[in-house]
Design a protein around this motif. Structure first.
Motif, PDB file in Angstrom:
ATOM      1  N   ALA A  35      -7.791   9.295  57.107  1.00 44.75           N
ATOM      2  CA  ALA A  35      -6.224   9.181  56.938  1.00 44.75           C
ATOM      3  C   ALA A  35      -6.212   8.010  56.067  1.00 44.75           C
ATOM      4  CB  ALA A  35      -5.751   8.932  58.245  1.00 44.75           C
ATOM      5  N   LEU A  36      -5.438   7.868  55.053  1.00 42.55           N
ATOM      6  CA  LEU A  36      -5.068   6.936  54.039  1.00 42.55           C
ATOM      7  C   LEU A  36      -3.607   6.574  54.271  1.00 42.55           C
ATOM      8  CD1 LEU A  36      -6.877   8.024  50.577  1.00 42.55           C
ATOM      9  CD2 LEU A  36      -7.706   6.556  52.681  1.00 42.55           C
ATOM     10  N   GLN A  37      -3.415   5.301  54.155  1.00 39.77           N
ATOM     11  CA  GLN A  37      -1.933   4.976  54.067  1.00 39.77           C
ATOM     12  C   GLN A  37      -1.611   4.085  52.610  1.00 39.77           C
ATOM     13  OE1 GLN A  37      -3.822   3.814  57.022  1.00 39.77           O
ATOM     14  NE2 GLN A  37      -3.526   5.918  57.446  1.00 39.77           N
ATOM     15  N   GLU A  38      -0.356   3.764  52.249  1.00 39.95           N
ATOM     16  CA  GLU A  38       0.026   3.205  51.098  1.00 39.95           C
ATOM     17  C   GLU A  38      -0.682   3.625  49.871  1.00 39.95           C
ATOM     18  OE1 GLU A  38       0.292  -1.082  51.536  1.00 39.95           O
ATOM     19  OE2 GLU A  38       0.942  -1.011  53.302  1.00 39.95           O
ATOM     20  N   VAL A  39      -0.679   4.979  49.595  1.00 47.20           N
ATOM     21  CA  VAL A  39      -1.059   5.737  48.413  1.00 47.20           C
ATOM     22  C   VAL A  39      -0.034   5.939  47.238  1.00 47.20           C
ATOM     23  CG1 VAL A  39      -2.298   7.975  48.108  1.00 47.20           C
ATOM     24  CG2 VAL A  39      -2.581   6.662  50.245  1.00 47.20           C
ATOM     25  N   ASP A  40      -0.451   5.568  46.203  1.00 47.57           N
ATOM     26  CA  ASP A  40       0.461   5.629  45.154  1.00 47.57           C
ATOM     27  C   ASP A  40       0.121   7.036  44.176  1.00 47.57           C
ATOM     28  OD1 ASP A  40       2.077   3.548  45.319  1.00 47.57           O
ATOM     29  OD2 ASP A  40       1.205   2.520  43.622  1.00 47.57           O
ATOM     30  N   VAL A  41       1.117   7.673  43.737  1.00 52.96           N
ATOM     31  CA  VAL A  41       1.060   9.048  42.771  1.00 52.96           C
ATOM     32  C   VAL A  41       1.874   8.575  41.716  1.00 52.96           C
ATOM     33  CG1 VAL A  41       1.446  11.364  42.754  1.00 52.96           C
ATOM     34  CG2 VAL A  41       0.426  10.513  44.824  1.00 52.96           C
ATOM     35  N   TYR A  42       1.228   8.482  40.486  1.00 53.55           N
ATOM     36  CA  TYR A  42       1.912   8.345  39.198  1.00 53.55           C
ATOM     37  C   TYR A  42       3.074   7.221  39.343  1.00 53.55           C
ATOM     38  CZ  TYR A  42      -0.486  12.820  38.749  1.00 53.55           C
ATOM     39  OH  TYR A  42      -1.365  13.896  38.541  1.00 53.55           O
ATOM     40  N   THR A  43       2.839   6.054  39.753  1.00 48.14           N
ATOM     41  CA  THR A  43       3.913   5.050  39.932  1.00 48.14           C
ATOM     42  C   THR A  43       3.438   3.903  38.448  1.00 48.14           C
ATOM     43  OG1 THR A  43       2.464   3.517  41.334  1.00 48.14           O
ATOM     44  CG2 THR A  43       4.020   5.162  42.393  1.00 48.14           C
ATOM     45  N   ASP A  44       4.534   3.335  38.426  1.00 46.21           N
ATOM     46  CA  ASP A  44       4.477   2.377  37.179  1.00 46.21           C
ATOM     47  C   ASP A  44       3.504   1.177  37.764  1.00 46.21           C
ATOM     48  OD1 ASP A  44       6.464   3.606  36.092  1.00 46.21           O
ATOM     49  OD2 ASP A  44       8.199   2.401  36.856  1.00 46.21           O
ATOM     50  N   ARG A  45       3.333   0.985  38.728  1.00 51.67           N
ATOM     51  CA  ARG A  45       2.451  -0.334  39.202  1.00 51.67           C
ATOM     52  C   ARG A  45       1.004   0.117  39.206  1.00 51.67           C
ATOM     53  NH1 ARG A  45       3.687  -1.355  45.570  1.00 51.67           N
ATOM     54  NH2 ARG A  45       2.998   0.785  46.278  1.00 51.67           N
ATOM     55  N   SER A  46       0.912   1.649  39.255  1.00 51.06           N
ATOM     56  CA  SER A  46      -0.833   1.968  39.532  1.00 51.06           C
ATOM     57  C   SER A  46      -0.985   2.949  38.417  1.00 51.06           C
ATOM     58  CB  SER A  46      -0.722   2.700  40.981  1.00 51.06           C
ATOM     59  OG  SER A  46      -0.729   1.872  42.073  1.00 51.06           O
ATOM     60  N   GLY A  47      -0.066   3.277  37.555  1.00 51.57           N
ATOM     61  CA  GLY A  47      -0.589   4.150  36.260  1.00 51.57           C
ATOM     62  C   GLY A  47      -0.649   5.559  36.650  1.00 51.57           C
ATOM     63  N   ALA A  48      -1.237   5.986  35.518  1.00 53.06           N
ATOM     64  CA  ALA A  48      -0.921   7.786  35.659  1.00 53.06           C
ATOM     65  C   ALA A  48      -1.877   8.720  36.446  1.00 53.06           C
ATOM     66  CB  ALA A  48      -0.935   8.339  34.221  1.00 53.06           C
TER      67      ALA A  48
END
Length: 234
Positions: A35-48
């Motif tokens: 179970a993962l939390q705080e996951v980014d999907v295609y955000t400016d801060r984390s990239g494509a």
């Protein structure tokens, strides 16, 4: 495993994204379910990148991402990783009192089919982080309502932003059994002093706890990962 991955940003390196560090941390423990939390999907801060997809691909796992909010041109939320096939994936919104202006929260769930044909429901969640526990209390009650209608054995994992003995965790304990009672702390990663990340299950009669531990990995995230070995009884 329950792991708040801090959008793959090592706290000691502001602005840097290091998915390899998160992937290595998970892979070293070789969990069946994460179970993962705080996951980014295609955000400016984390990239494509879809972080859940990228991590799962490297670990050769199935995945499901559940969006909590739109963020930075992309999405942000929780995820499930699994060695075994997933189905019936779903996101449930959790309540937040409008007056608190709390960030929307969710639980993502999926049915997991194990190699012997047994099935469980697995959920990943991340409760409200505000100092006042009002939203967390509403959210844990909603999770319990969701779980109470579930016919399959249910494993819940995540960042509850509440320690043992709090109203929120006492409420959790009325419907679930945590894999620890005297729980090792999970934050901060340096000199941790508070446990807020947990793995729990229901019904109690369907599981046996074998081990519970917190992994001392201090670079990859601002939370320590939690891993438990639990046996599903036929």
């Amino acid at each position: 495993m329950a792991y708040n991955i801090h959008h793959c940003n090592p706290p000691s390196k502001p602005g840097m994204i290091d998915m390899a560090a998160i992937t290595h941390t998970i892979g070293t423990q070789n969990p069946d379910l994460v179970a993962l939390q705080e996951v980014d999907v295609y955000t400016d801060r984390s990239g494509a990148y879809n972080q859940a997809e990228e991590i799962a691909k490297k670990l050769q796992m199935y995945y499901y991402f559940g969006k909590a909010i739109d963020y930075g041109g992309g999405e942000y939320g929780v995820a499930i990783l699994s060695k075994y096939p997933l189905s019936e994936e779903k996101v449930y919104p959790l309540p937040t009192q409008p007056a608190t202006k709390g960030e929307p929260r969710i639980i993502a769930t999926a049915k997991v089919t194990l190699p012997d044909g047994l099935q469980i429901r697995f959920g990943s969640t991340h409760l409200d982080a505000q100092k006042d526990s009002m939203n967390r209390q509403l959210q844990i009650k909603q999770i319990e309502a969701i779980a109470s209608s579930e016919k399959l054995p249910f494993v819940l994992a995540g960042d509850f932003n509440a320690p043992p003995g709090s109203t929120v965790i006492r409420q959790l304990d009325t419907h679930f059994t945590r894999t620890c009672q005297d729980c090792p702390p999970t934050i901060p990663v340096e000199h941790p002093n508070k446990a807020i990340d947990f793995i729990a299950f229901r019904p109690r009669s369907k599981f046996r706890i074998k081990t519970h531990q917190v992994i001392s990995e201090t670079y990859a995230s601002d939370h320590l990962p939690v891993i438990a070995v639990i046996e599903l009884l036929p």
